[in-house]
Enzyme design. Structure first.
Site, PDB file in Angstrom:
ATOM      1  N   HIS A 165      21.450 -36.676  37.056  1.00  0.00           N
ATOM      2  CA  HIS A 165      22.583 -36.599  36.121  1.00  0.00           C
ATOM      3  C   HIS A 165      21.977 -36.810  34.736  1.00  0.00           C
ATOM      4  O   HIS A 165      21.597 -37.921  34.379  1.00  0.00           O
ATOM      5  CB  HIS A 165      23.608 -37.695  36.425  1.00  0.00           C
ATOM      6  CG  HIS A 165      24.259 -37.531  37.761  1.00  0.00           C
ATOM      7  ND1 HIS A 165      25.089 -36.471  38.053  1.00  0.00           N
ATOM      8  CD2 HIS A 165      24.209 -38.282  38.891  1.00  0.00           C
ATOM      9  CE1 HIS A 165      25.525 -36.581  39.299  1.00  0.00           C
ATOM     10  NE2 HIS A 165      24.996 -37.663  39.831  1.00  0.00           N
TER      11      HIS A 165
ATOM     12  N   ASN B 264      18.427 -41.621  48.205  1.00  0.00           N
ATOM     13  CA  ASN B 264      18.935 -40.892  47.033  1.00  0.00           C
ATOM     14  C   ASN B 264      19.282 -41.869  45.909  1.00  0.00           C
ATOM     15  O   ASN B 264      19.880 -42.919  46.158  1.00  0.00           O
ATOM     16  CB  ASN B 264      20.205 -40.148  47.482  1.00  0.00           C
ATOM     17  CG  ASN B 264      20.729 -39.145  46.467  1.00  0.00           C
ATOM     18  OD1 ASN B 264      19.986 -38.299  45.991  1.00  0.00           O
ATOM     19  ND2 ASN B 264      22.012 -39.252  46.140  1.00  0.00           N
TER      20      ASN B 264
END
Ligand code: XIL
Length: 454
Positions: free
Chosen positions: A238, A202
């Site tokens: 994000h 990730n």
């Protein structure tokens, strides 16, 4: 002349048929369109999750939105190293357990976040190096993954190990200084401790084709070629006020390596483009058959780690924002995951030969099981002649309950369930297939679907 006329008449008829078919699809898809993020994602064989904190579990507005909208949870902090092993060898899984048990009681899947990361390490680990740190890190992976064994859909085994900027290389950290092979050692330990969980790498700033995502791409390709167990790549996402035009192509290139991709920490700065950017992310995931789910990093704007960015889908009072409507629309319009069995460890291939019904069709099922629930994709194939409709009978084991379905009508939701085609997927030419699917709580076991043409 006459034949041109006939041809033209035929074309007009064919076009009318195509329009009618499209119209029927629109009608029937709006008739079955989901009204929650999780429900709509499940109709497409995917999950829609949120990062949660147990300290919010007493907040009614928060819990109402959470329980209504999401079918997957990830702990925002509760499974990190500082939380789970505050002193070396002394583990505390209570907050993580609380999140898992809430998820299980509601048929939600759980992402585990995260086994190893350079940040949020306990002080004792920050002070270690070399072999001591390597051993402590692998022990942490083993103990934590073993504790949650069977309960985690996908683990972020390693988080944020690549450097920002143009190098495409690893980030410097105490873990990196134990040797470049620390990531593969972590993946192997995680596989041994919980063979059923999908194992993900990730990272952030990977939301498009760039030097950092290419560095990760090369690592995943190398892992696949050497048999290092890796099943998925998490793109945190994000996002600010824009989105890279290669967002979807980036998801696709990872998927083409033979791993799933998941959007793992989505939040988007509020500005003119927030709804569009959210929609682009959702649309991109739905366009990639190995993009199995999306997680937003928090529930309401005021639950977000991003302070005043108002980066989430609900305002502080729990109201849906325009970005919510945009995501829901994309989920309802997108593609279901195709039924071709994938190679993930949780997919059960059909274990018995398909049963041929008297009316000339067969049905096979592929199951994606997690602890407490599963998604089943059923493929209906016409025999040696065309069919105009079909009926599939499927006996569910006791304890399994259907919670949602797409592209089929059904009788009941437990025991022996009969599924019939909807108006747009009843016909199949000889040897051709069509498909439907459903989500259920419980355990699928071995499913033997029986197909009859109708
Ligand atoms: C953040 C949490 O949201 C905050 O509550 C915490 O203080 C710091 O970490 N990338 C990650 C997440 O992988 O774990 C981070 O979560 C956000 C960035």
């Amino acid at each position: 002349m006459r034949s041109t006329k006939r041809l033209r008449a035929g074309l007009i008829l064919a076009a009318a048929g195509a329009i009618a078919a499209t119209f029927a699809m629109i009608l029937s898809s709006s008739a079955t369109a989901g009204t929650t993020l999780g429900g709509s994602a499940a109709e497409k064989g995917r999950y829609f999750g949120a990062a949660v904190g147990t300290y919010k579990f007493g907040d009614n507005t928060y819990m109402t939105v959470l329980n209504r909208e999401f079918n997957s949870l990830v702990p925002e902090n509760e499974m990190k190293w500082d939380a789970t092993e505050p002193q070396q060898g002394r583990f505390n899984f209570s907050a993580g357990d609380r999140i898992v048990s809430h998820a299980r009681s509601r048929g939600m899947s759980v992402r585990g976040h995260t086994l190893l990361w350079h940040a949020q390490q306990p002080g004792w680990a920050q002070g270690l190096s070399g072999g001591d740190l390597r051993n402590a890190a692998i022990n942490h992976v083993t103990q934590t993954a073993a504790h949650f064994r069977g309960q985690i859909y996908a683990w972020d085994v390693v988080n944020e190990a690549f450097a920002d900027g143009g190098s495409g290389g690893r980030r410097d950290s105490n873990l990196q200084r134990t040797g470049n092979d620390w990531i593969e050692a972590a993946f192997r330990a995680a596989r041994n401790a919980d063979p059923g969980a999908k194992l993900c790498y990730n990272d952030y700033n990977t939301d498009g084709i760039n030097a950092k995502s290419t560095g990760i791409y090369n690592m995943v390709r190398d892992f696949k070629s050497r048999g290092v167990p890796i099943d998925c790549v998490g793109l945190q996402s994000h996002l600010g006020t824009g989105i890279d035009s290669s967002y979807q192509a980036n998801l696709q290139r990872f998927a083409d390596l033979g791993v799933d991709v998941q959007i793992t920490e989505l939040d988007v700065m509020q500005g003119g483009n927030q709804a569009n950017i959210y929609a682009t992310v959702a649309r991109s995931c739905l366009a990639v058959s190995r993009c199995t789910g999306i997680t937003v990093w928090g529930v309401r704007d005021c639950d977000s780690w991003r302070g005043s960015d108002n980066a989430l889908l609900f305002d502080c009072a729990g109201n849906k924002k325009p970005a919510y409507d945009a995501v829901l629309r994309e989920l309802n319009q997108g593609n279901p995951i195709p039924t071709t069995p994938n190679t993930s460890p949780r997919t059960t291939p059909p274990t018995t030969p398909p049963t041929i019904g008297p009316g000339g069709c067969t049905a096979t099922v592929s199951v994606n099981q997690w602890n407490g629930g599963f998604v089943a994709n059923v493929r209906v194939t016409a025999g040696s002649s065309a069919i105009n409709g079909w009926r599939v009978t499927l006996a569910l084991p006791s304890g399994a309950t259907v919670t949602g379905a797409w592209s089929a009508n059904r009788s009941g939701n437990t025991g022996t369930v009969q599924w019939t085609n909807v108006d747009y997927n009843g016909r199949a030419a000889a040897g051709q297939s069509t498909e439907f699917g459903f989500q259920a709580t419980g355990t699928a076991g071995v499913l033997n679907p029986f197909c009859a043409a109708s």
